[in-house]
Design a protein around this motif. Structure first.
Motif, PDB file in Angstrom:
ATOM      1  N   GLN A  27      36.443  36.865  39.758  1.00 40.59           N
ATOM      2  CA  GLN A  27      35.367  36.906  40.756  1.00 40.59           C
ATOM      3  C   GLN A  27      34.124  36.129  40.305  1.00 40.59           C
ATOM      4  O   GLN A  27      33.342  35.675  41.142  1.00 40.59           O
ATOM      5  N   ILE A  76      41.867  44.321  45.520  1.00 38.70           N
ATOM      6  CA  ILE A  76      42.699  43.899  44.385  1.00 38.70           C
ATOM      7  C   ILE A  76      43.068  45.088  43.517  1.00 38.70           C
ATOM      8  O   ILE A  76      44.200  45.206  43.041  1.00 38.70           O
ATOM      9  N   SER A 136      36.380  42.743  47.774  1.00 40.96           N
ATOM     10  CA  SER A 136      37.544  42.095  47.167  1.00 40.96           C
ATOM     11  C   SER A 136      38.071  42.906  45.993  1.00 40.96           C
ATOM     12  O   SER A 136      39.287  43.050  45.811  1.00 40.96           O
ATOM     13  N   TYR A 147      30.586  41.239  49.006  1.00 39.32           N
ATOM     14  CA  TYR A 147      31.909  40.641  49.210  1.00 39.32           C
ATOM     15  C   TYR A 147      32.767  40.784  47.953  1.00 39.32           C
ATOM     16  O   TYR A 147      33.975  40.988  48.046  1.00 39.32           O
ATOM     17  N   GLU A 178      43.890  35.267  42.057  1.00 43.38           N
ATOM     18  CA  GLU A 178      43.174  36.438  41.525  1.00 43.38           C
ATOM     19  C   GLU A 178      44.121  37.560  41.117  1.00 43.38           C
ATOM     20  O   GLU A 178      44.002  38.110  40.028  1.00 43.38           O
ATOM     21  N   ASN A 208      32.191  44.897  54.062  1.00 40.18           N
ATOM     22  CA  ASN A 208      31.954  43.559  54.616  1.00 40.18           C
ATOM     23  C   ASN A 208      30.875  43.574  55.693  1.00 40.18           C
ATOM     24  O   ASN A 208      30.040  42.663  55.765  1.00 40.18           O
ATOM     25  N   VAL A 242      36.890  48.689  53.197  1.00 35.57           N
ATOM     26  CA  VAL A 242      36.673  47.251  52.994  1.00 35.57           C
ATOM     27  C   VAL A 242      35.911  46.663  54.186  1.00 35.57           C
ATOM     28  O   VAL A 242      34.994  45.856  54.009  1.00 35.57           O
TER      29      VAL A 242
END
Length: 197
Positions: free
Chosen positions: A66, A127, A123, A119, A40, A178, A174
């Motif tokens: 993604q 990133i 992510s 999610y 990714e 989650n 994050v």
């Protein structure tokens, strides 16, 4: 949030069609496997390197890697649902493909899609911070945790907290996203909800 919404919308459309139309399934899934084979962060860096650094280009760079995960999730749900009696009954009553997809299959994928969206959002935050830290993300004048940590690198020996606090806030955000996803899964999945009662 934009990455999660766009990825969910694109992945939902492709996954519904791929899961229900068997002729397209093999071609679409090989394309998704090809995208998933690339790391990714590397794919995002290459895309941003080919274009100029902007928020729009970073969003596109995050949506591309993604999307296959969402496609695979929706496709798996559709493969299970298309053999169910209510789909066969709708087909027997003459329901056309758009009606089958929108009225019967789409509502049954939304719970899993919402959870997957959280999610994807987590992510995307990570990133984007990594891209910005490496200098390949949003322009330096746009505040982001990756840009803040990149600027703080020079001062880490004198003032380590300039790097510590953005990293802690990034990790906390994050983790919170989650946990939100886990909570939504528990809330929206009827089997888990029944066990919790």
């Amino acid at each position: 949030l934009v990455v999660a919404v766009v990825t969910s919308a694109v992945g939902l459309a492709i996954g519904l069609i791929s899961g229900f139309i068997r002729r397209l399934d093999n071609v679409v899934m090989r394309a998704m496997d090809g995208i998933m084979a690339l790391p990714e962060l590397l794919l995002a860096i290459s895309f941003v390197a080919l274009t100029k650094a902007s928020v729009r280009n970073v969003i596109i760079a995050l949506v591309i890697p993604q999307t296959p995960r969402v496609v695979r999730l929706v496709r798996g749900i559709v493969l299970t649902l298309r053999e169910q009696p209510f789909i066969e009954a709708a087909q027997a009553m003459g329901a056309r493909l758009p009606r089958l997809l929108i009225r019967h299959l789409l509502p049954n994928t939304l719970a899993a899609l919402i959870v997957q969206g959280t999610y994807v959002m987590a992510s995307a935050v990570l990133i984007e911070a990594g891209l910005s830290f490496l200098g390949a993300g949003t322009p330096p004048e746009i505040p982001s945790w990756g840009n803040i940590m990149a600027e703080a690198r020079s001062y880490v020996r004198v003032a380590f907290w300039l790097l510590l606090f953005p990293g802690l806030f990034l990790a906390t955000t994050v983790l919170a996203i989650n946990l939100l996803g886990d909570g939504l899964r528990d809330l929206l999945d009827p089997r888990i909800a029944r066990r919790m009662r």
